[in-house]
Enzyme design. Sequence first.
Site, PDB file in Angstrom:
ATOM      1  N   ASP A 142      45.246 -55.496  16.685  1.00 52.07           N
ATOM      2  CA  ASP A 142      45.896 -56.068  17.869  1.00 52.07           C
ATOM      3  C   ASP A 142      47.402 -56.064  17.707  1.00 52.07           C
ATOM      4  OD1 ASP A 142      46.210 -57.210  20.378  1.00 52.07           O
ATOM      5  OD2 ASP A 142      45.866 -59.252  19.674  1.00 52.07           O
ATOM      6  N   ARG A 282      57.836 -67.769  17.826  1.00 52.14           N
ATOM      7  CA  ARG A 282      57.149 -67.498  19.095  1.00 52.14           C
ATOM      8  C   ARG A 282      55.701 -67.981  18.948  1.00 52.14           C
ATOM      9  NH1 ARG A 282      53.316 -63.927  20.614  1.00 52.14           N
ATOM     10  NH2 ARG A 282      53.320 -63.046  22.724  1.00 52.14           N
ATOM     11  N   ASP A 284      52.267 -68.129  19.765  1.00 48.55           N
ATOM     12  CA  ASP A 284      51.366 -67.213  20.456  1.00 48.55           C
ATOM     13  C   ASP A 284      50.158 -67.940  21.042  1.00 48.55           C
ATOM     14  OD1 ASP A 284      50.455 -64.395  20.989  1.00 48.55           O
ATOM     15  OD2 ASP A 284      48.810 -65.042  19.695  1.00 48.55           O
ATOM     16  N   GLU A 326      54.501 -68.819  24.512  1.00 48.43           N
ATOM     17  CA  GLU A 326      53.907 -67.643  25.139  1.00 48.43           C
ATOM     18  C   GLU A 326      52.640 -68.118  25.838  1.00 48.43           C
ATOM     19  OE1 GLU A 326      51.174 -64.131  25.455  1.00 48.43           O
ATOM     20  OE2 GLU A 326      50.898 -65.860  24.141  1.00 48.43           O
ATOM     21  N   HIS A 390      56.093 -56.199  24.745  1.00 49.78           N
ATOM     22  CA  HIS A 390      55.136 -55.353  24.038  1.00 49.78           C
ATOM     23  C   HIS A 390      53.777 -55.398  24.707  1.00 49.78           C
ATOM     24  CE1 HIS A 390      53.731 -59.262  22.816  1.00 49.78           C
ATOM     25  NE2 HIS A 390      52.647 -58.697  22.343  1.00 49.78           N
ATOM     26  N   ARG A 507      48.229 -50.361  25.609  1.00 54.01           N
ATOM     27  CA  ARG A 507      49.563 -50.939  25.485  1.00 54.01           C
ATOM     28  C   ARG A 507      50.445 -50.149  24.513  1.00 54.01           C
ATOM     29  NH1 ARG A 507      47.778 -56.970  24.143  1.00 54.01           N
ATOM     30  NH2 ARG A 507      46.482 -55.707  22.746  1.00 54.01           N
TER      31      ARG A 507
END
Length: 633
Positions: A142, A282, A284, A326, A390, A507
Amino acid sequence: MARLTPGTQNDRDAAVAAASAASGRPDPEFDARLDDVFPVLHGLFLQLYGEREDGQEALADVIAAAAASWRDRPADLKALDRRRLADPYWFLSEKMLGGVCYVDRYAGSLRGIRDRIPYFQELGLTYLHLMPLFDSPEGNNDGGYAVSSYRAVDDRLGTMEDLAALSAELRGAGISLVVDFIFNHTSNEHEWAQKAIAGVPGYEDFYLIFPDRTMPDLYEQTVREIFPDDHPGAFVQLPDGRWIWATFYHFQWDLNYANPAVFRAMAGEMLFLANQGVEVLRMDAVAFIWKRLGTTCESLPEAHLLLQAFNQVLALGAPSVLFKSEAIVHPDEVITYISPDECQLSYNPLQMALGWEALATRDGRLLQKALDERHALPAGTAWVNYVRSHDDIGWTFADEDAATLGIDGYSHRRFLNDFYVGRFDGTFSRGVPFQENPKTGDARVAGTTASLAGVEAGDPGGEDRVILAHALALSTGGIPLLYLGDELGQLNDHSYLDDPAHAGDSRWVHRPAADAAAFAARHDTATVAGRIHARLTALIAARRRTPEFAGNPLTPFHTPHPSVVGFQRVGAGVVLVLANVGDDAVTVGRETLSGFEATAIDVVTDAAVDLTDGLELAPHGVRWLRVQRQRMQ
């Protein structure tokens, strides 16, 4: 073991004793912070773990971990803590500019990132987000969001010592290091995960593991299916027949924060990273971190309590560190994570999504409505405004907002998906779909800014759309974030299809390796890279010298044109921002601008602008104008 008690004295005595044993020596600075922090942290623990027999021990262990971490914190980082405590809103400056990249794809290694610092300074970066760089499983992981150790860097990128050295060098260049803290889950290869499934005492309750489908079936009546291409529902089966919670990919196992030992363990990982020089974490997937049967298991009250508690731990051991949220959820939920006590920074997914919506529809009204009604934040916090990341683009606008403009949310999302993946007649976009769900018709979109905006298709408005999208991110307040490579107009990279580890995740199309030729041509305006770079860096430089762009608040400014998005940034003076998302030029008439004097100054070019006959906005054009408000006669 003992439970926490509503009165704090016994619990405080236990915590102080643990902290003293951990630190080994008196520290008046830490003790002063403990006086402020302990009542707050104790109250949070009481709400989260008040029914646990090990509550008092868990709180004491957390305080001890913070004390030990502070004892070991390098002197230069302690000096940074003191500066940031004296200037807590440093991140609200108009000089802030973020950049984000994958280490390997952008520079090969952490040492390669160090070599790029002069370019970061040339660009004006003050904030560098390095995408997940921790030890992760081989193959599909991932994009690094399956962490096997928070204390080890992927050895292909370097070492933890390299990361600490990089952070120091970045700090010396005025650039804050940002990394992801993936705290909803670990990889299935993490030491904790392996111990949990083996039943090692102390770890058996680190994850949510059930012997059969009874509880998973009950939970799945109300939780979302996130990655249907990977596995159905929210659970995956272990080889021995048991079931473990995995919200995202099958190799990402959700942690059980109802166990305070998990909180203690993750607080220790945060403190460790803070002592390597990380200045922003960050956070997540913040919406998913607490589970309760009969709910969606998203944005539960305990998720907020956990964030507040983690904040208090860092206020003890590393007080300069900030959290960035996020949360790609409904706008009403996104805002709930943003406060000085939870996440001081937050991605702004609504503005990102509606920027692309406006470019597709040539209609700025939904974006204008979001800026009018959903942009405000608590004092001391800021949006991180981005054109793309991203990750995929999901259409996270509120259906009720769309309905006020006569737009049906479901059909509009289907249109936007079709438009941006090339299924709509006349589209300029060359995006690709991500995680299409044939049962629901839901999908998201992947693509670089240039490919989504029309540069790849050769659309004459492509470069202008790239600049317009970034101009909005640069001027709406907070911290603008640039995906490195977009300033050079990099296009989609379909070579990911040849890599078995990436082929199933579209992605990767918008995570291209750095283009050395485009980088070399960045000052050649005969090239696409050179033109985009020149125009974008001119905007960045203008932002840096415009104090009205500091902070977050904006004042709406409406025009009669649906294609025009407008707002004012007010400080010592007033800067008017007007952006035309349409394909045709429009003139904002003098009557609309009548509240301003007839002479304005273009912030980017420093040229005088005569507003006597109104202002013409080119197709996909944007103007930043320093205006004077009309004096009352």
